[in-house]
Design an enzyme around this catalytic site. Structure first.
Site, short mmCIF file in Angstrom:
data_model
loop_
_atom_site.label_atom_id
_atom_site.label_comp_id
_atom_site.label_asym_id
_atom_site.label_seq_id
_atom_site.Cartn_x
_atom_site.Cartn_y
_atom_site.Cartn_z
N VAL A 10 24.09 13.25 14.07
CA VAL A 10 23.98 12.11 13.26
C VAL A 10 25.12 12.34 11.90
O VAL A 10 25.71 11.28 11.80
CB VAL A 10 22.34 12.20 12.68
CG1 VAL A 10 22.51 11.02 11.44
CG2 VAL A 10 21.59 11.78 13.29
N ARG A 11 25.41 13.42 11.67
CA ARG A 11 26.37 13.63 10.60
C ARG A 11 27.73 13.14 11.28
O ARG A 11 28.70 12.42 10.62
CB ARG A 11 26.61 15.23 10.56
CG ARG A 11 25.59 15.67 9.37
CD ARG A 11 26.20 15.24 7.77
NE ARG A 11 25.16 15.74 6.83
CZ ARG A 11 25.42 15.42 5.58
NH1 ARG A 11 26.71 14.75 5.18
NH2 ARG A 11 24.48 15.56 4.69
N GLN A 54 -9.18 -18.09 1.71
CA GLN A 54 -8.23 -17.15 1.43
C GLN A 54 -8.58 -15.95 2.48
O GLN A 54 -9.54 -15.47 2.54
CB GLN A 54 -7.85 -16.71 0.07
CG GLN A 54 -7.65 -15.21 -0.07
CD GLN A 54 -6.21 -15.12 -0.26
OE1 GLN A 54 -5.69 -16.15 -0.88
NE2 GLN A 54 -5.46 -14.07 -0.03
N THR A 55 -7.55 -15.61 3.15
CA THR A 55 -7.34 -14.40 3.93
C THR A 55 -6.13 -13.67 4.24
O THR A 55 -5.09 -14.16 4.07
CB THR A 55 -8.38 -14.74 5.52
OG1 THR A 55 -8.29 -13.56 6.21
CG2 THR A 55 -7.25 -15.66 6.15
N ARG A 56 -6.10 -12.32 4.45
CA ARG A 56 -5.18 -11.44 4.75
C ARG A 56 -5.22 -10.71 5.84
O ARG A 56 -4.31 -10.01 6.39
CB ARG A 56 -4.73 -10.64 3.73
CG ARG A 56 -5.72 -9.84 3.13
CD ARG A 56 -5.34 -8.85 1.76
NE ARG A 56 -5.52 -7.29 2.60
CZ ARG A 56 -6.65 -6.80 2.56
NH1 ARG A 56 -7.68 -7.23 1.87
NH2 ARG A 56 -6.81 -5.39 3.02
N HIS A 59 -16.22 -14.59 10.55
CA HIS A 59 -15.61 -15.27 9.78
C HIS A 59 -15.44 -17.02 10.06
O HIS A 59 -15.74 -18.12 9.15
CB HIS A 59 -14.01 -15.11 9.67
CG HIS A 59 -13.98 -13.70 9.42
ND1 HIS A 59 -13.46 -12.86 10.31
CD2 HIS A 59 -13.86 -12.86 8.06
CE1 HIS A 59 -13.41 -11.45 9.66
NE2 HIS A 59 -13.71 -11.65 8.55
N HIS A 62 -12.49 -13.07 12.92
CA HIS A 62 -13.18 -13.16 13.87
C HIS A 62 -14.59 -14.33 13.92
O HIS A 62 -14.63 -15.02 13.11
CB HIS A 62 -13.80 -11.59 13.85
CG HIS A 62 -12.53 -10.86 14.20
ND1 HIS A 62 -11.87 -10.57 15.08
CD2 HIS A 62 -12.23 -9.82 13.04
CE1 HIS A 62 -10.62 -9.73 14.81
NE2 HIS A 62 -11.23 -9.10 13.63
N ALA A 75 16.64 18.33 6.42
CA ALA A 75 15.53 17.78 5.48
C ALA A 75 14.97 18.55 4.41
O ALA A 75 13.74 18.77 4.57
CB ALA A 75 14.75 17.14 6.36
N ARG A 110 22.83 13.87 0.93
CA ARG A 110 21.93 14.39 1.93
C ARG A 110 20.49 13.46 1.95
O ARG A 110 20.11 13.31 3.15
CB ARG A 110 21.28 15.83 1.32
CG ARG A 110 22.36 16.95 1.48
CD ARG A 110 21.77 18.32 0.93
NE ARG A 110 22.68 19.29 0.94
CZ ARG A 110 22.40 20.56 0.99
NH1 ARG A 110 21.06 20.88 0.71
NH2 ARG A 110 23.34 21.50 1.06
N ALA A 159 -10.20 -9.81 -2.82
CA ALA A 159 -8.90 -9.01 -2.85
C ALA A 159 -9.08 -7.81 -3.78
O ALA A 159 -8.12 -7.41 -4.41
CB ALA A 159 -7.86 -9.96 -3.92
N MET A 202 -22.16 -12.85 6.84
CA MET A 202 -22.82 -13.18 8.22
C MET A 202 -23.02 -12.09 9.25
O MET A 202 -22.21 -11.28 9.36
CB MET A 202 -21.85 -14.31 8.92
CG MET A 202 -21.75 -15.30 8.18
SD MET A 202 -23.20 -16.31 7.44
CE MET A 202 -23.76 -16.96 9.36
N ARG A 255 -17.14 -11.00 -0.86
CA ARG A 255 -17.76 -9.83 -1.43
C ARG A 255 -16.25 -9.13 -1.64
O ARG A 255 -15.63 -9.07 -0.80
CB ARG A 255 -18.45 -9.31 -0.42
CG ARG A 255 -19.06 -7.99 -1.05
CD ARG A 255 -20.35 -7.45 0.16
NE ARG A 255 -20.81 -6.27 -0.48
CZ ARG A 255 -20.30 -4.84 -0.50
NH1 ARG A 255 -18.97 -4.82 0.09
NH2 ARG A 255 -20.96 -3.97 -1.06
N ASP A 256 -16.03 -8.46 -2.78
CA ASP A 256 -14.89 -7.65 -3.27
C ASP A 256 -13.66 -8.35 -3.11
O ASP A 256 -12.83 -7.99 -2.08
CB ASP A 256 -14.92 -6.25 -2.49
CG ASP A 256 -13.83 -5.22 -2.97
OD1 ASP A 256 -13.60 -5.39 -4.19
OD2 ASP A 256 -13.49 -4.45 -2.09
#
Length: 495
Positions: free
Chosen positions: A360-361, A121-123, A130, A127, A402, A375, A219, A257, A216-217
């Site tokens: 813009v207005r 699993q990876t997000r 891995h 490299h 703003a 606004r 998610a 690694m 390790r850790d």
């Protein structure tokens, strides 16, 4: 039923929506285009105890946790439960050959005679470390390797899945033939640490995998508001071991690694000796080098992966950015913004667009009033346009009043993941603004002819941490614009 399932999957709706439905009714579940994907036969409607849910599922109520933040601040206040009748699967237009249903992937494994499959699993991009650890993990249990990255919702700030998948395809070339396959998992991660590890394993079991790599850790979302990790480094492995037999899928522990320079190879960290020279490049340092266009050593990653990441995430001086001026009417925002626009056009590195409040207005928000709701909507529209300009490598200069902190924060959150964001508070005192009053607006507001005028009978919430503070009562427009340029140079967005 007593079957282990660690992650509640809920349909959260607004209180207004919930008022119109009853148990026994059916709800159409549609995609963004309105196509009905499934029918939910409603059996339960209830108001959850979100504090308890956060504590039980995520182990914390700290909103620094992205899933806790989502639960408390974005999810609806009512949950709807019931059985789902699927009508058709979602349509994806990208990477079609890499998107498999559980039955399709199980069928492929059967056809190829793969009886033992270990899932990774990876997000994040992969490299060299891995590649080495996944190959060793598969070899250790004599299994085929399935790299199955998440391409749904992940941690805020993660690299987009289009870039990541192209990187995975390059890394796939580094494995021996017939040992590794790639498939995408459309999943919204919760970053729930140990519970998420069990959830990921059960999902992979449904896809036909026999083993699952737990790192390790696993998610983990990082640190809490006090700077401490939400989960212990090996909590996920401990919880997995506790339920391994019950789940029916085996864990392969992640082995750290490291690259040993004197042996010119990757080795498990616990197999190195005092005589070995271990090289390390942290994720933070890697991102810094990528961001600043610095050299990335070949022992750390593959050239094609680095090239892909450099293309998607260029150094700051090649990225788009937004300069967002905020201040009272008459403070000098538009004048400084115009001066800045000319200076940036003279610099010539990127196309420049000025989104002045009045312009813009007239062109984007002509139907809006000056109520607080409208606004906010006007500023959100400005933020959206600026985000598109920034995403596509241009410069957006915004100069609205703003007045509200929450809306400015929304704009920052919208733009920051896409490029640079520089908030400039034009802090010119109201006395000077009123003395200028070229349009006579302050006079009309004082006379009661204009209601809800910022600074008179409607508040201006002063920015707490702008990148720059400018008082045009003390600086000319030319010098003020020059200060903005110097700040952009200091931030690395121009040279």
């Amino acid at each position: 039923s007593g079957v282990l399932w660690p992650m509640p999957i809920t349909l959260d709706v607004s209180e207004a929506f919930a008022e119109d439905i009853r148990a026994g009714q059916s709800i159409a579940l549609r995609d963004q285009e309105g196509v009905i994907l499934a029918i939910l036969d409603v059996s339960d409607i209830w108001t959850p105890d979100k504090e308890r849910e956060a504590e039980k599922v995520f182990g914390s109520t700290d909103q620094a946790h992205p899933a806790v933040d989502y639960l408390f601040n974005r999810a609806g206040n009512v949950y709807v439960g019931g059985k789902i009748r699927g009508l058709e699967p979602p349509t994806f237009y990208d990477f079609k050959l890499l998107r498999d249903t559980p039955s399709e992937l199980r069928g492929r494994f059967r056809k190829l005679g793969w009886r033992k499959v270990v899932a990774f699993q990876t997000r994040n991009p992969l490299h060299r470390a891995h590649q080495e650890l996944t190959f060793r993990a598969a070899r250790e249990v004599d299994a085929i390797l399935l790299i199955q990255p998440v391409v749904g919702l992940t941690k805020p700030g993660d690299i987009d899945h289009f870039t990541r998948v192209r990187c995975y395809e390059h890394v796939l070339e580094q494995y021996p033939e017939q040992t590794t396959t790639l498939s995408l998992l459309n999943l919204a991660m919760r970053m729930a640490g140990p519970r998420e590890a069990l959830w990921h394993a059960l999902i992979r079991k449904n896809y036909g995998c026999t083993h699952f790599i737990v790192g390790r850790d696993h998610a983990g979302p990082g640190n809490d508001s006090n700077g401490n990790p939400f989960y212990g480094p090996y909590d996920a492995q401990d919880l997995f071991k506790e339920h391994e037999d019950e789940m029916g899928i085996s864990m392969v522990p992640f082995k750290m690694m490291v690259y040993v320079e004197n042996k010119a190879e990757y080795m498990p960290a616990d197999a190195t000796g005092p005589q070995d020279k271990v090289l390390n490049l942290s994720g933070t340092e890697f991102r810094r080098r990528l961001r600043e266009g610095l050299d990335i050593p070949e022992w750390f990653s593959y050239p094609k992966v680095v090239e892909e990441l450099r293309h998607a995430y260029p150094p700051k001086d090649k990225q788009g950015f937004t300069v967002f001026f905020t201040g009272l009417s008459g403070s000098g925002k538009s004048t400084v913004a115009n001066a800045l626009m000319v200076k940036l056009m003279e610099e010539g590195s990127r196309p420049v667009t000025l989104l002045d409040g009045d312009v813009v207005r007239k062109n984007l928000s002509s139907e809006l009033t000056f109520s607080k709701e409208h606004r906010d909507l006007n500023i959100q529209r400005i933020g959206y346009v600026a985000s598109e300009i920034t995403k596509n490598g241009g410069i957006a200069i915004c100069a609205p009043i703003a007045p509200y902190s929450a809306t400015r924060r929304q704009v920052r959150e919208m733009i920051s993941p896409l490029g640079g964001f520089l908030e400039v508070h034009v802090s010119t005192p109201i006395e000077i603004c009123e003395a200028r009053d070229r349009k006579g607006l302050y006079a009309k507001a004082r006379a009661g002819l204009i209601k809800g005028f910022t600074g008179i009978d409607d508040p201006y919430e002063v920015p707490e941490n702008p990148e720059l503070d400018i008082n045009t009562g003390e600086l000319s427009a030319d010098l003020a614009a020059h200060r903005v340029l110097l700040t952009l140079e200091k931030m690395g967005y121009i040279k």
